[in-house]
Write an enzyme that holds these catalytic residues in place. Sequence first.
Site, PDB file in Angstrom:
ATOM      1  N   LYS A 144       0.909  -0.833   0.066  1.00  0.00           N
ATOM      2  CA  LYS A 144       0.031   0.025  -0.097  1.00  0.00           C
ATOM      3  C   LYS A 144       1.258   1.024  -0.012  1.00  0.00           C
ATOM      4  CE  LYS A 144      -2.547   0.641   3.702  1.00  0.00           C
ATOM      5  NZ  LYS A 144      -1.433  -0.330   3.888  1.00  0.00           N
ATOM      6  N   LYS A 203       3.820   2.367  12.337  1.00  0.00           N
ATOM      7  CA  LYS A 203       5.303   1.647  12.208  1.00  0.00           C
ATOM      8  C   LYS A 203       6.212   3.097  11.660  1.00  0.00           C
ATOM      9  CE  LYS A 203       4.465  -1.246   8.832  1.00  0.00           C
ATOM     10  NZ  LYS A 203       3.738  -1.060   8.735  1.00  0.00           N
TER      11      LYS A 203
END
Length: 296
Positions: free
Chosen positions: A20, A46
């Site tokens: 993505k 993240k």
Amino acid sequence: MKEVVFLKQIAFYGKGGIGKSTTVCNIAASLADEGKKVMVIGCDPKHDCTSNLRGGKEIPTVLDTIREKNLDKLNLDEAIEKGVISIDDIVYKGYKGIYCVEAGGPKPGYGCAGRGVIVAIELLKKMNVFETLGVDVVLYDVLGDVVCGGFAMPLRMGLANQIYIVTSSDYMSIYAANNICKGIKEFAKTGRIKLGGLIYNVRGSLDAEDIVKEFAKKLRTDIVGKIPNSFLIAEAEIEGKTVIEYAPDSEIASIYRDLAKKIYENKGGVIPKPLENEEILMIGRKIKERLKSFYK
């Protein structure tokens, strides 16, 4: 202050690890090459969504900045008014001037993983960032867990004009995409949110485009673009770059440009019809049989 005539906001969802962020960064780079003022908002704890736009360098997250400035207990309006936090503290520039923002997440073991998205969006709105910077298009790179209130923010607040789901022909990827469609259907009650389509990102050795097309048809949508396997994607990411920057004359770069143009110009969309569990299982069985015959 520059007034924004029309701000296009697009959210990209998909199972973790589906490619993505790679897709979002290449679309952003393609649009920037066309002269658009683009902002990418990374909504994954993240906080590495925008690294390929900045030579592999990560940026401070919104939550980290708030913690470092000890603003956890301070009203955001007050912090903005007193100049304790500014746009430069949370917005960084990348390739071709693309504005990069990373929401971030809580300290490991503490709080909701989606809190960074909630705080980041609230702060960006209070600071009038889109208007001040004259942004043409905002791309939200969102973790595919719409169960969490934070990750559902682009849907709940009606921020995104369109949603695109990145999927492969892997069963769990399709399963996650179907769950995301359930969230889109739920929040489409606002009347603004529509599914723009699926982005088919070929992962691994199995390319079962026909199965993904069947899935899209059942959802009442289409595959807006297919991204084939390419070693250039991996090479570019090792250098902390998009394919658009790393290999601008390559075929895969051309594919990303075509996809970016199609997405930017698309004004349509649908309220998806998520599949029932038995229908998803049937697709899973087809993938299983395809894999068995592939590896014979």
